[in-house]
Design a protein around this motif. Structure first.
Motif, PDB file in Angstrom:
ATOM      1  N   UNK A  64      15.257  52.248  45.733  1.00 59.87           N
ATOM      2  CA  UNK A  64      14.689  53.387  45.401  1.00 59.87           C
ATOM      3  C   UNK A  64      13.365  53.621  45.641  1.00 59.87           C
ATOM      4  N   UNK A  65      12.633  52.682  45.936  1.00 61.51           N
ATOM      5  CA  UNK A  65      11.015  52.810  46.042  1.00 61.51           C
ATOM      6  C   UNK A  65      10.575  52.850  47.655  1.00 61.51           C
ATOM      7  N   UNK A  66      11.385  52.183  48.595  1.00 59.46           N
ATOM      8  CA  UNK A  66      11.118  52.274  49.967  1.00 59.46           C
ATOM      9  C   UNK A  66      12.323  53.299  50.427  1.00 59.46           C
ATOM     10  N   UNK A  75      -3.285  57.580  41.729  1.00 62.07           N
ATOM     11  CA  UNK A  75      -3.360  58.727  41.301  1.00 62.07           C
ATOM     12  C   UNK A  75      -3.665  59.867  42.449  1.00 62.07           C
ATOM     13  N   UNK A  76      -3.025  59.886  43.369  1.00 63.59           N
ATOM     14  CA  UNK A  76      -3.125  60.707  44.613  1.00 63.59           C
ATOM     15  C   UNK A  76      -2.350  61.870  44.186  1.00 63.59           C
ATOM     16  N   UNK A  77      -3.196  63.154  44.113  1.00 61.73           N
ATOM     17  CA  UNK A  77      -2.265  64.212  43.900  1.00 61.73           C
ATOM     18  C   UNK A  77      -1.277  64.972  44.855  1.00 61.73           C
ATOM     19  N   UNK A  78      -1.479  64.628  46.064  1.00 55.33           N
ATOM     20  CA  UNK A  78      -0.554  65.287  47.042  1.00 55.33           C
ATOM     21  C   UNK A  78       0.537  64.259  47.265  1.00 55.33           C
ATOM     22  N   UNK A  79       0.925  63.611  46.425  1.00 58.10           N
ATOM     23  CA  UNK A  79       2.398  62.749  46.696  1.00 58.10           C
ATOM     24  C   UNK A  79       3.564  64.049  46.766  1.00 58.10           C
ATOM     25  N   UNK A  80       4.433  63.525  47.639  1.00 56.52           N
ATOM     26  CA  UNK A  80       5.572  64.496  47.524  1.00 56.52           C
ATOM     27  C   UNK A  80       6.259  64.443  46.070  1.00 56.52           C
ATOM     28  N   UNK A  81       6.663  65.792  45.807  1.00 58.23           N
ATOM     29  CA  UNK A  81       7.504  66.108  44.504  1.00 58.23           C
ATOM     30  C   UNK A  81       6.625  66.054  43.257  1.00 58.23           C
ATOM     31  N   UNK A  82       5.146  65.760  43.385  1.00 58.53           N
ATOM     32  CA  UNK A  82       4.345  66.057  42.250  1.00 58.53           C
ATOM     33  C   UNK A  82       4.301  67.504  41.701  1.00 58.53           C
ATOM     34  N   UNK A  83       4.656  68.008  40.691  1.00 57.68           N
ATOM     35  CA  UNK A  83       4.615  69.407  40.477  1.00 57.68           C
ATOM     36  C   UNK A  83       3.017  69.886  40.014  1.00 57.68           C
ATOM     37  N   UNK A 108       6.624  63.483  33.052  1.00 57.49           N
ATOM     38  CA  UNK A 108       7.309  62.033  33.484  1.00 57.49           C
ATOM     39  C   UNK A 108       7.878  61.958  34.819  1.00 57.49           C
ATOM     40  N   UNK A 109       8.451  63.161  35.250  1.00 61.43           N
ATOM     41  CA  UNK A 109       8.510  63.235  36.631  1.00 61.43           C
ATOM     42  C   UNK A 109       7.665  62.919  37.724  1.00 61.43           C
ATOM     43  N   UNK A 110       6.501  63.411  37.303  1.00 58.12           N
ATOM     44  CA  UNK A 110       5.253  63.193  38.116  1.00 58.12           C
ATOM     45  C   UNK A 110       4.968  61.763  37.995  1.00 58.12           C
ATOM     46  N   UNK A 139       4.245  56.964  41.206  1.00 56.79           N
ATOM     47  CA  UNK A 139       4.893  55.488  41.382  1.00 56.79           C
ATOM     48  C   UNK A 139       5.483  55.528  42.780  1.00 56.79           C
ATOM     49  N   UNK A 140       6.371  56.232  43.087  1.00 58.27           N
ATOM     50  CA  UNK A 140       7.197  56.215  44.320  1.00 58.27           C
ATOM     51  C   UNK A 140       6.252  56.347  45.609  1.00 58.27           C
ATOM     52  N   UNK A 141       5.273  57.334  45.398  1.00 55.99           N
ATOM     53  CA  UNK A 141       4.612  57.639  46.470  1.00 55.99           C
ATOM     54  C   UNK A 141       3.437  56.876  46.939  1.00 55.99           C
ATOM     55  N   UNK A 142       3.198  55.878  45.902  1.00 57.23           N
ATOM     56  CA  UNK A 142       2.226  54.853  46.158  1.00 57.23           C
ATOM     57  C   UNK A 142       2.531  53.453  46.120  1.00 57.23           C
ATOM     58  N   UNK A 143       3.482  52.991  45.990  1.00 53.85           N
ATOM     59  CA  UNK A 143       3.993  51.661  45.879  1.00 53.85           C
ATOM     60  C   UNK A 143       3.837  50.958  47.315  1.00 53.85           C
ATOM     61  N   UNK A 144       4.320  51.615  48.515  1.00 60.63           N
ATOM     62  CA  UNK A 144       4.146  50.921  49.482  1.00 60.63           C
ATOM     63  C   UNK A 144       2.651  50.891  49.895  1.00 60.63           C
TER      64      UNK A 144
END
Ligand SMILES: O=C(NC1CCCCC1)[C@H]([C@@H]1CCCCO1)n1c(-c2ccc(Cl)cc2)nc2cc(F)c(Cl)cc21
Length: 233
Positions: free
Chosen positions: A228-230, A152-160, A74-76, A81-86
């Motif tokens: 939250x997102x930006x 679905x980009x694996x290397x977003x910040x904080x993805x475990x 869930x955290x991922x 979402x946070x990493x790709x919204x912009x």
């Protein structure tokens, strides 16, 4: 030259993503509004924050239908979402900007955006991106897949668990590669050009917070969801 074959499973997989993409899209009202009249920098900023807020909401709905997304940690899910919204909002803006319009409308739209309050220095990279997206003449399947692949980009910040994300992104890249070969048979480089746009998107990501805080107005107000997102406020 091997024959490109999309399997029945890939076709079904593609339809799930395309169907979700078409059902969860905000209508290009912002283009209609901008074509109707000129707004002040404050009104344009408000328009952008309203559009971006509702776009994040539909982006979440679209993402939930990407096969496998809901089975991720869930955290991922939040990190993706946070990493790709912009990037998704720039991709959507580019698709709206390069959609077929009556003669002269795109030029008016460009002019209105150039005068909307965004600082001059961001115009070139932003419109270069919009125009190169337009030159690709993507079919809707490609647009839907490119958005899903961006999320679905694996290397977003904080993805475990990056591997789990890679496992979901790979089948989408496979289908996209085949679609490109089928829809653009005379452009063997087309798939590579599409993926190149994702690299361009990351640079726009980099400018984004500054584009907002340098908007030619005082007191930039953001909705709680956008805070939250930006990376603003
Ligand atoms: O609202 C916008 N985009 C939404 C975002 C969510 C998805 C739908 C489109 C903005 C507009 C710009 C003028 C002032 C009003 O906002 N916009 C941006 C844009 C986006 C990010 C930044 Cl930081 C700056 C400008 N590029 C656009 C291209 C276009 F063709 C059109 Cl119609 C609008 C566009």
């Amino acid at each position: 030259k091997e024959k490109v074959v999309i399997t029945k499973d890939q076709q079904a997989f593609m339809n799930v993503i395309l169907d979700a993409y078409n059902r969860h899209q905000i209508p290009p009202d912002v283009a209609k509004k901008l074509l109707q009249e000129q707004y002040s920098a404050e009104e344009n900023f408000l328009l952008l924050t309203e559009m971006a807020t509702s776009q994040v909401q539909v982006l979440v709905e679209f993402t939930k239908h990407i096969p496998g997304f809901l089975s991720l940690d869930h955290e991922d899910q939040i990190a993706l979402l946070k990493g790709s919204a912009v990037e998704a909002s720039f991709l959507r803006s580019a698709q709206v900007f390069s959609s077929k319009m009556p003669n002269g409308h795109t030029e008016v739209l460009e002019e209105r955006i150039r005068k909307s309050g965004i600082s001059e220095e961001f115009m070139t990279p932003m419109f270069n991106f919009y125009k190169t997206i337009g030159e690709l003449h993507m079919v809707e399947e490609e647009q839907a897949l490119l958005t899903a692949i961006t999320i679905m980009t694996p290397d977003r910040p904080y993805v475990k668990d990056q591997q789990a994300v890679e496992r979901l992104q790979e089948p989408m890249l496979d289908v996209l590669r085949k679609l490109c070969a089928l829809h653009h048979p005379h452009e063997p480089q087309y798939f590579a050009r599409l993926l190149g746009r994702l690299t361009e998107l990351r640079t726009l990501n980099h400018y984004h917070a500054e584009m907002l805080t340098s908007w030619r107005m005082n007191d930039h107000k953001f909705t709680p969801l956008l805070c939250e997102i930006w990376d603003v406020q």
